[in-house]
Design an enzyme around this catalytic site. Structure first.
Site, short mmCIF file in Angstrom:
data_model
loop_
_atom_site.label_atom_id
_atom_site.label_comp_id
_atom_site.label_asym_id
_atom_site.label_seq_id
_atom_site.Cartn_x
_atom_site.Cartn_y
_atom_site.Cartn_z
N ALA A 279 43.41 15.55 42.46
CA ALA A 279 42.75 15.18 43.72
C ALA A 279 41.35 15.78 43.82
O ALA A 279 40.45 15.18 44.39
CB ALA A 279 43.60 15.66 44.89
N ILE A 281 39.31 16.29 41.43
CA ILE A 281 38.36 15.67 40.50
C ILE A 281 37.82 14.38 41.13
O ILE A 281 38.59 13.49 41.45
CB ILE A 281 39.03 15.35 39.15
CG1 ILE A 281 39.50 16.64 38.47
CG2 ILE A 281 38.08 14.58 38.24
CD1 ILE A 281 40.37 16.40 37.25
N GLU A 283 37.03 11.27 40.71
CA GLU A 283 37.00 10.17 39.74
C GLU A 283 36.17 9.00 40.24
O GLU A 283 35.76 8.14 39.48
CB GLU A 283 38.43 9.70 39.41
CG GLU A 283 39.23 9.20 40.59
CD GLU A 283 40.12 10.29 41.15
OE1 GLU A 283 41.26 9.99 41.48
OE2 GLU A 283 39.66 11.44 41.24
N ASP A 325 -1.84 3.66 34.85
CA ASP A 325 -2.97 2.99 34.22
C ASP A 325 -3.79 2.34 35.34
O ASP A 325 -3.25 1.94 36.37
CB ASP A 325 -2.43 1.92 33.25
CG ASP A 325 -3.54 1.25 32.47
OD1 ASP A 325 -4.52 1.94 32.12
OD2 ASP A 325 -3.43 0.05 32.21
N ASP A 608 0.37 -0.67 29.97
CA ASP A 608 0.55 -2.03 29.49
C ASP A 608 0.21 -2.21 28.02
O ASP A 608 0.60 -3.18 27.40
CB ASP A 608 -0.28 -3.01 30.33
CG ASP A 608 -1.76 -2.66 30.33
OD1 ASP A 608 -2.14 -1.66 29.68
OD2 ASP A 608 -2.54 -3.37 30.99
N ASP A 612 -0.24 2.94 25.32
CA ASP A 612 0.53 3.58 26.38
C ASP A 612 1.98 3.85 25.99
O ASP A 612 2.66 4.65 26.62
CB ASP A 612 0.54 2.69 27.64
CG ASP A 612 -0.84 2.50 28.23
OD1 ASP A 612 -1.58 3.50 28.31
OD2 ASP A 612 -1.19 1.37 28.59
N ASN A 702 43.81 10.91 48.12
CA ASN A 702 42.72 10.94 47.16
C ASN A 702 42.31 9.53 46.74
O ASN A 702 41.12 9.22 46.60
CB ASN A 702 43.16 11.73 45.92
CG ASN A 702 42.06 11.88 44.91
OD1 ASN A 702 40.95 12.25 45.26
ND2 ASN A 702 42.36 11.59 43.65
N ASP A 706 40.98 8.58 51.43
CA ASP A 706 39.80 9.44 51.26
C ASP A 706 38.79 8.77 50.33
O ASP A 706 37.59 8.70 50.61
CB ASP A 706 40.25 10.79 50.69
CG ASP A 706 39.08 11.72 50.44
OD1 ASP A 706 38.01 11.47 51.02
OD2 ASP A 706 39.23 12.67 49.67
#
Length: 883
Positions: A279, A281, A283, A325, A608, A612, A702, A706
């Site tokens: 819970a 963690i 994810e 630039d 461009d 660069d 979880n 939540d």
């Protein structure tokens, strides 16, 4: 050898070249020695290496651990959800790679043409990859130059070198020796591989091929391994994940030991401890990051920006410096007449010039000369084809009201004297209805004035005296000091062929032009200043030109050239003071970016040209131009502007800041719930209570009640005045000191509410402290359900609180995020099903009556009041604009 600083004789002698070119045999030997005239191939990144990179973060390791534990507990649904998140995250990451090798491939596409070469005394056409140092090549208008070469002779040669130098206009060439300290843009006796002959013809000796060219040097810079650097967002998530992993392990072990020692069932204790670890963690974090960034990408497409690397948007939000630039990004990338001078008066040029200049014959003549003494032509698409300066003169005449086709019909050209760099002027001869012929001339004002004897004043020819000449030259100097390119215009009547000479002319006036700033960029620069972002202009143009444009744009600070930069050993301090860099090389651009990064800045770089590309790759985020940019720059970048407009970068910065804001909201909401769940269990065990929550309840909270609202916070609309805050510092963590204090306050209320109602429910059922409770005891199930439901409701309320760090639930726009509203509604419905359907047996819960709900809503009111008080007291000054 610096070929540009040596005489032609020394260059030819050093290269062993002669007037008849190399022999075929000598060319073959040199080809073996120097190799083919192509860029070196780099080893491509393997597909598996990219796949492997997607699983190397700390957070991914935590999620894999969560999958294994969930399977051990028999929770297949939880495992599948986390697995899907991992796969989706990896696919998105995989699609972001392959930038560096594509940039090199784009560089290689620049070569591969044929060149005219002098071999064995004859002109032959060869594949450009067969050229070697010492070859004599012949160039003419339109040719792409196949190798770096020193000019031997030329006729009005101009080359377009913007891809290498950033110079916005074609560069006039010469064969004279230049200083050994001259920057690339001022080596006028050299031509460079990949650039294009804009005008004229020339003969040159090849001085460098393949990786020994300026183009090759840039390819070498591009091939340096810099892709290992992580974005600020990736660093912050990894830092957050490492700390969280440590806390999760400690909390799970502590909870297991305390519960076991208290006499609880060993298996149930283990399952609960592991459930708490899972819970805790987050994810949902990879999903929130990926979805939030992807949504930001979609919004940016509508704002003319294509993001090629998802974390780039958040990186822009962290940007404290934007190196841009000048040409095409901050300016319109077209020369435009800005000032006029005729009959002693200075006039602003532009779209509205007709009203100011109407009825003045001298101005009609000035525009007519500019349009007719001109080789540019309108193209069918509505643009103008030809030299940028001459195109500006045509546009100026059109804005005055002159029609080019009508002028050509009325005043046909019958002869001309072409421009050359010695005379610095051009003249054309035209038939004039009822008047015979007239000669129209344009050129450098100081040179042109010496050929004039009269001047137009009050629509009449009057003698040109010294005072009038001084006034004109003074005005020319004023224009030039403001980085305007100035041309003078004159005419005379021509009676016969002997009279068609550039002398005894009548001076008409001046037209002064430059590449004007984009109007919207002025506001964008001001917005950056308000947001605490420093804007640095980096250009290949002259310092004077850059300073003038900088003043118009509102870019303040010192200006410095590449030559000045070479003299400084440590540029770390200098870059904080300088806002304009002119005439800088590709290596110097990288040095500027690196110096800013060492000073803890997050750097965005726009460009461009091929020159660069290395700096685009080195920067925290490289922004290339979609319209006027090269393939090389685009492939080295992380973001491409489809409208080539600096203002679009500022919009992306705003988007990035909003994304980081939303990530903080998500993390706050999730951590408030996760920390509360862990501490509820630990504190209950410490005071001798039976566990208020069982494993399946923790996982349900979880995953659904939540997780979903927290996930929806990633779609919050932007806060008002988001661009009036300082940039997000590199060392700013997702969880900062203020969030820790806020979490402590919120968690205290949630824990007190859950444990308080748990104990209240037990006592109201007749339980006394220390009395043993069985897991199937109705009193325990009722008390556990009260704690379970209180946790769910308080976390939903807190999700609304997480919408803003400064506004409370009554002042914030509570329903501005339909995703959050829908998530909370769905979570509430699902929780009611858990309570009032047969599902309650699976979740060890019982139905609650209206009185119970009234008590739970009362606890929610406490959280609302505490949140209001905290935000009114603890709101710091620097967060006042987060409203």
């Amino acid at each position: 050898m610096e070929f540009y600083s040596e005489s032609i004789e020394k260059v030819l002698g050093n290269l062993g070249a002669g007037s008849e070119g190399l022999s075929s045999e000598e060319a073959r030997h040199r080809l073996e020695k120097y190799g083919e005239n192509r860029l070196r191939a780099e080893e491509k990144i393997s597909v598996w290496a990219i796949v492997r990179q997607q699983f190397q973060s700390v957070l991914v390791g935590l999620l894999i651990f969560a999958i294994v534990i969930s399977l051990m507990l028999g929770d297949v649904l939880e495992s599948v959800v986390i697995g899907c998140i991992l796969v989706a995250n990896s696919v998105i990451g995989f699609l972001q790679e392959f930038r560096a090798e594509k940039a090199l491939e784009a560089l290689k596409r620049i070569s591969g043409l044929k060149a005219k070469v002098l071999r064995d005394g004859h002109v032959v056409k060869l594949e450009t990859n067969l050229l070697v140092p010492g070859d004599i090549i012949l160039l003419e208008t339109g040719d792409r130059i196949p190798a770096d070469a020193r000019l031997l002779e030329h006729m009005n040669l101009e080359s377009q070198e913007s891809m290498l130098t950033g110079e916005s206009t074609p560069v006039s060439k010469a064969t004279d020796v230049v200083s050994s300290e001259a920057p690339l843009a001022e080596r006028f006796n050299m031509v460079y591989s990949g650039t294009i002959v804009a005008k004229g013809r020339a003969t040159a000796v090849v001085t460098g091929t393949g990786m020994q060219t300026e183009l090759g040097r840039i390819a070498e810079l591009l091939s340096d391994e810099k892709d290992g650097r992580r974005s600020p967002l990736q660093k912050k998530i990894n830092h957050f994940s490492r700390r969280l992993a440590f806390i999760v392990v400690i909390a799970a072990v502590l909870m297991f030991l305390l519960t076991w020692w208290s006499g609880e069932d060993l298996l149930e204790t283990f399952k609960t401890a592991i459930s708490l670890a899972v819970a805790a963690i987050p994810e949902g974090l990879p999903a929130v990051v990926a979805l939030t960034l992807a949504r930001g990408v979609q919004r940016m497409v509508k704002k003319n920006a294509i993001v090629r690397h998802l974390p780039a948007i958040e990186t822009l939000g962290s940007s404290s410096v934007i190196c841009s630039d000048k040409t095409g990004t901050m300016t319109e990338n077209r020369m435009s007449v800005r000032k006029l001078y005729a009959d002693g008066k200075e006039i602003e040029a532009g779209e509205n010039q007709t009203a100011e200049t109407a009825g003045r014959n001298d101005l009609e003549l000035l525009f007519r000369i500019g349009a007719l003494c001109n080789d540019a032509r309108p193209d069918p698409d509505g643009g103008i084809f030809g030299d940028p300066t001459e195109a500006a003169l045509l546009l100026s005449a059109k804005q005055y009201g002159l029609d080019f086709s009508e002028l050509n019909r009325k005043y046909p050209r019958v002869d001309e004297i072409g421009f050359d760099s010695d005379r610095k002027m051009m003249s054309t001869l035209h038939e004039v209805p009822g008047k015979g012929k007239e000669m129209y001339t344009k050129g450098a004002p100081d040179v042109l004035l010496k050929r004039c004897t009269h001047i137009m004043k009050n629509d009449e020819k009057v003698p040109l005296d010294d005072e009038l000449s001084r006034d004109i030259l003074k005005k020319n100097e004023t224009f030039a000091a403001n980085a305007l390119r100035v041309l003078g215009f004159a005419w005379k009547e021509v009676g016969g062929s002997d009279d068609f000479a550039e002398e005894k002319m009548v001076f008409v006036g001046l037209q002064a032009m430059n590449d004007p700033p984009r109007p919207e960029v002025i506001d964008a620069v001001a917005e950056c200043r308000n947001a605490g972002i420093k804007v640095i202009m980096i250009t290949g143009d002259q310092k004077l030109t850059a300073e003038a444009i900088g003043r118009e744009l509102g870019i303040t600070g010192r200006a410095m050239t590449g030559v000045d930069l070479e003299k400084i050993e440590d540029i770390g301090e200098v870059v904080e003071e300088v806002s304009i860099f002119a005439r800088v090389s590709p290596e110097q651009k990288i040095n500027i970016v690196e110096a800013l990064q060492k000073n803890e800045h997050v750097v965005a770089m726009t460009g461009d040209g091929v020159n660069d590309a290395p700096a685009l790759k080195q920067a925290d985020i490289g922004v290339a131009m979609g319209q006027g940019g090269t393939d090389v720059a685009r492939e080295a970048s992380t973001m491409v502007l489809t409208d080539d407009n600096f203002a679009s970068i500022v919009k992306a910065v705003e988007e990035g800041r909003a994304i980081f804001d939303n990530l903080r909201k998500f993390v706050f909401s999730l951590l408030a719930g996760n920390i509360s769940e862990v501490l509820i269990i630990i504190l209950a065990v410490l005071v001798g209570l039976k566990l208020p929550l069982v494993a399946i309840q923790i996982l349900w909270v979880n995953l659904v009640t939540d997780g979903l609202p927290a996930l929806a916070l990633g779609f919050e609309p932007k806060a008002r005045n988001i661009m009036r805050r300082p940039p997000i510092a590199k060392n700013t963590f997702i969880v900062d000191r203020l969030m820790i204090i806020r979490l402590a306050v919120v968690c205290f209320v949630i824990i007190s509410g859950c444990l308080g109602l748990y104990i209240y429910a037990l006592y109201s059922s007749g339980w006394s402290w220390g009395e043993a409770l069985d897991s199937s005891n109705p009193d325990y199930l009722y008390a556990s359900t009260m704690a379970f439901t209180t946790l769910v409701i308080l976390e939903m309320v807190n999700a609304f609180h997480a919408k803003s760090e400064t506004e409370n639930i009554f002042t914030v726009k509570a329903f501005s995020n339909p995703w959050l509203t829908a998530a909370i509604a769905f979570s509430l419905v699902m929780h009611l099903m858990v309570l009032y359907s047969p599902m309650n047996q699976v979740f060890h819960s019982v139905p609650l009556d209206m009185a119970d709900w009234g008590i739970i809503l009362g606890a929610s009111t406490v959280l609302i009041i505490v949140d209001m008080v905290f935000k009114s007291i603890a709101r710091p000054e620097h967060l006042a604009s987060r409203r």
